[in-house]
Design a protein around this motif. Structure first.
Motif, PDB file in Angstrom:
ATOM      1  N   HIS A  72       0.817  -1.221   0.000  1.00 34.50           N
ATOM      2  CA  HIS A  72       0.000   0.000   0.000  1.00 34.50           C
ATOM      3  C   HIS A  72       0.846   1.265   0.000  1.00 34.50           C
ATOM      4  N   GLN A  73       2.140   1.119  -0.252  1.00 35.14           N
ATOM      5  CA  GLN A  73       3.041   2.252  -0.167  1.00 35.14           C
ATOM      6  C   GLN A  73       2.677   3.396  -1.113  1.00 35.14           C
ATOM      7  N   PRO A  74       2.318   3.145  -2.378  1.00 37.21           N
ATOM      8  CA  PRO A  74       1.943   4.277  -3.246  1.00 37.21           C
ATOM      9  C   PRO A  74       0.757   5.085  -2.703  1.00 37.21           C
ATOM     10  N   GLN A  75      -0.236   4.399  -2.138  1.00 33.82           N
ATOM     11  CA  GLN A  75      -1.372   5.105  -1.561  1.00 33.82           C
ATOM     12  C   GLN A  75      -0.931   5.919  -0.350  1.00 33.82           C
ATOM     13  N   LEU A  76      -0.053   5.349   0.457  1.00 27.71           N
ATOM     14  CA  LEU A  76       0.462   6.049   1.629  1.00 27.71           C
ATOM     15  C   LEU A  76       1.253   7.289   1.211  1.00 27.71           C
ATOM     16  N   ILE A  77       2.057   7.155   0.184  1.00 32.16           N
ATOM     17  CA  ILE A  77       2.835   8.288  -0.326  1.00 32.16           C
ATOM     18  C   ILE A  77       1.900   9.383  -0.832  1.00 32.16           C
ATOM     19  N   ARG A  78       0.844   9.007  -1.540  1.00 35.90           N
ATOM     20  CA  ARG A  78      -0.128  10.004  -2.016  1.00 35.90           C
ATOM     21  C   ARG A  78      -0.793  10.705  -0.842  1.00 35.90           C
ATOM     22  N   MET A  79      -1.123   9.940   0.204  1.00 36.42           N
ATOM     23  CA  MET A  79      -1.758  10.528   1.380  1.00 36.42           C
ATOM     24  C   MET A  79      -0.817  11.525   2.067  1.00 36.42           C
ATOM     25  N   ILE A  80       0.451  11.154   2.202  1.00 41.53           N
ATOM     26  CA  ILE A  80       1.436  12.046   2.822  1.00 41.53           C
ATOM     27  C   ILE A  80       1.641  13.277   1.941  1.00 41.53           C
ATOM     28  N   SER A  81       1.684  13.081   0.636  1.00 44.97           N
ATOM     29  CA  SER A  81       1.851  14.212  -0.289  1.00 44.97           C
ATOM     30  C   SER A  81       0.697  15.195  -0.159  1.00 44.97           C
ATOM     31  N   THR A  82      -0.512  14.676   0.011  1.00 47.08           N
ATOM     32  CA  THR A  82      -1.682  15.540   0.208  1.00 47.08           C
ATOM     33  C   THR A  82      -1.552  16.308   1.516  1.00 47.08           C
ATOM     34  N   LEU A  83      -1.102  15.625   2.556  1.00 46.05           N
ATOM     35  CA  LEU A  83      -0.878  16.273   3.857  1.00 46.05           C
ATOM     36  C   LEU A  83       0.117  17.426   3.704  1.00 46.05           C
ATOM     37  N   LEU A  84       1.195  17.177   2.975  1.00 47.44           N
ATOM     38  CA  LEU A  84       2.221  18.206   2.761  1.00 47.44           C
ATOM     39  C   LEU A  84       1.685  19.347   1.899  1.00 47.44           C
ATOM     40  N   ALA A  85       0.887  19.006   0.899  1.00 47.93           N
ATOM     41  CA  ALA A  85       0.340  20.033   0.007  1.00 47.93           C
ATOM     42  C   ALA A  85      -0.615  20.975   0.745  1.00 47.93           C
ATOM     43  N   ASP A  86      -1.241  20.486   1.809  1.00 52.11           N
ATOM     44  CA  ASP A  86      -2.191  21.299   2.581  1.00 52.11           C
ATOM     45  C   ASP A  86      -1.508  22.212   3.598  1.00 52.11           C
ATOM     46  N   ALA A  87      -0.195  22.104   3.737  1.00 51.95           N
ATOM     47  CA  ALA A  87       0.520  22.837   4.786  1.00 51.95           C
ATOM     48  C   ALA A  87       0.319  24.346   4.695  1.00 51.95           C
ATOM     49  N   GLU A  88       0.513  24.924   3.538  1.00 53.90           N
ATOM     50  CA  GLU A  88       0.388  26.391   3.420  1.00 53.90           C
ATOM     51  C   GLU A  88      -1.043  26.858   3.678  1.00 53.90           C
ATOM     52  N   LYS A  89      -2.002  26.061   3.261  1.00 50.96           N
ATOM     53  CA  LYS A  89      -3.398  26.391   3.549  1.00 50.96           C
ATOM     54  C   LYS A  89      -3.628  26.363   5.062  1.00 50.96           C
ATOM     55  N   ASN A  90      -3.075  25.356   5.727  1.00 51.21           N
ATOM     56  CA  ASN A  90      -3.206  25.261   7.186  1.00 51.21           C
ATOM     57  C   ASN A  90      -2.527  26.437   7.879  1.00 51.21           C
ATOM     58  N   ILE A  91      -1.369  26.831   7.375  1.00 56.10           N
ATOM     59  CA  ILE A  91      -0.655  27.976   7.957  1.00 56.10           C
ATOM     60  C   ILE A  91      -1.494  29.238   7.826  1.00 56.10           C
ATOM     61  N   SER A  92      -2.094  29.442   6.667  1.00 57.73           N
ATOM     62  CA  SER A  92      -2.965  30.610   6.469  1.00 57.73           C
ATOM     63  C   SER A  92      -4.137  30.585   7.437  1.00 57.73           C
ATOM     64  N   GLN A  93      -4.720  29.399   7.620  1.00 55.95           N
ATOM     65  CA  GLN A  93      -5.833  29.265   8.563  1.00 55.95           C
ATOM     66  C   GLN A  93      -5.387  29.602   9.980  1.00 55.95           C
ATOM     67  N   ILE A  94      -4.240  29.074  10.366  1.00 53.22           N
ATOM     68  CA  ILE A  94      -3.716  29.332  11.714  1.00 53.22           C
ATOM     69  C   ILE A  94      -3.505  30.826  11.928  1.00 53.22           C
ATOM     70  N   GLN A  95      -2.899  31.481  10.965  1.00 52.55           N
ATOM     71  CA  GLN A  95      -2.658  32.919  11.081  1.00 52.55           C
ATOM     72  C   GLN A  95      -3.973  33.683  11.150  1.00 52.55           C
ATOM     73  N   SER A  96      -4.925  33.279  10.350  1.00 55.27           N
ATOM     74  CA  SER A  96      -6.230  33.937  10.339  1.00 55.27           C
ATOM     75  C   SER A  96      -6.955  33.742  11.677  1.00 55.27           C
ATOM     76  N   TYR A  97      -6.947  32.503  12.178  1.00 53.74           N
ATOM     77  CA  TYR A  97      -7.598  32.226  13.459  1.00 53.74           C
ATOM     78  C   TYR A  97      -6.918  32.989  14.592  1.00 53.74           C
ATOM     79  N   ALA A  98      -5.609  33.042  14.565  1.00 54.59           N
ATOM     80  CA  ALA A  98      -4.879  33.750  15.619  1.00 54.59           C
ATOM     81  C   ALA A  98      -5.202  35.238  15.579  1.00 54.59           C
ATOM     82  N   LYS A  99      -5.219  35.802  14.379  1.00 58.94           N
ATOM     83  CA  LYS A  99      -5.499  37.235  14.230  1.00 58.94           C
ATOM     84  C   LYS A  99      -6.917  37.565  14.704  1.00 58.94           C
ATOM     85  N   ALA A 100      -7.872  36.678  14.377  1.00 60.38           N
ATOM     86  CA  ALA A 100      -9.271  36.903  14.758  1.00 60.38           C
ATOM     87  C   ALA A 100      -9.569  36.404  16.174  1.00 60.38           C
TER      88      ALA A 100
END
Length: 194
Positions: A19-47
């Motif tokens: 199942h390694q290819p599926q796991l790699i895709r899942m981790i890649s998605t997690l990594l791809a969401d990082a900047e979106k999560n950072i923006s959310q964190i900054q927005s939540y902190a500011k508000a």
């Protein structure tokens, strides 16, 4: 503590070779969401949306702790505890967390890239008969073969048929994928139903 506990990461990545290819895709998605999560964190902190900020930190901590991102998990837990105690987060604390988050993502991406290169160098030629039987048995190894042999599939099936075939495989609709593949089997294999 370490930015990444490589022993833990390797344990996760080697848990299930099939199942390694599926796991790699899942981790890649997690990594791809990082900047979106950072923006959310900054927005939540500011508000000053403490609950949403705490939930986002908790979600990040869970996903990354599993992959061995110990520094990130520790930093996230520290911020979560501060929020639970209704203590204000300083800009420095938040900036430090974001820095650790980004560094962890870079190191994890390097590990995934290295693993993908290792998988690519060890891949074998596509065995269409083996792929057909894996599909008929609803065996998840079929996903690995399809993922690692996209170009060969496009040459064998044509690009449009290969794309349709791959969609069925990755949707785990193995019966439909086997039906697409069957006409391309050697004649003595086409009538076999097992």
């Amino acid at each position: 503590m370490a930015l990444i506990n490589h022993t833990r990461l390797q344990a996760v990545l080697s848990m299930s070779q099939q199942h390694q290819p599926q796991l790699i895709r899942m981790i890649s998605t997690l990594l791809a969401d990082a900047e979106k999560n950072i923006s959310q964190i900054q927005s939540y902190a500011k508000a000053q949306q403490q609950q949403e900020l705490q939930q986002t930190l908790h979600k990040i901590r869970g996903g990354y702790a599993t992959l061995g991102a110990e520094d990130l998990a520790h930093a996230s837990k520290t911020l979560e505890l501060s929020l639970e105690q209704q203590l204000p987060l300083s800009e420095t604390d938040l900036a430090e967390f974001i820095s650790i988050y980004r560094q962890s993502c870079v190191v994890l991406q390097q590990e995934i890239t290295k693993l993908q290169a290792d998988i690519g160098s060890g891949q074998t030629e596509l065995d269409i008969i083996q792929l057909y039987y894996l599909l008929r048995q609803h065996n998840m190894q079929a996903c690995d073969l399809v993922q690692n042999n996209q170009e060969q599939l496009k040459q064998l099936l044509t690009k449009a048929v290969a794309d349709n075939f791959s969609q069925h495989v990755f949707a785990l609709n193995f019966s439909a994928a086997a039906a697409i593949l069957q006409p391309f089997l050697p004649p003595e294999q086409r009538s076999t139903n097992t």
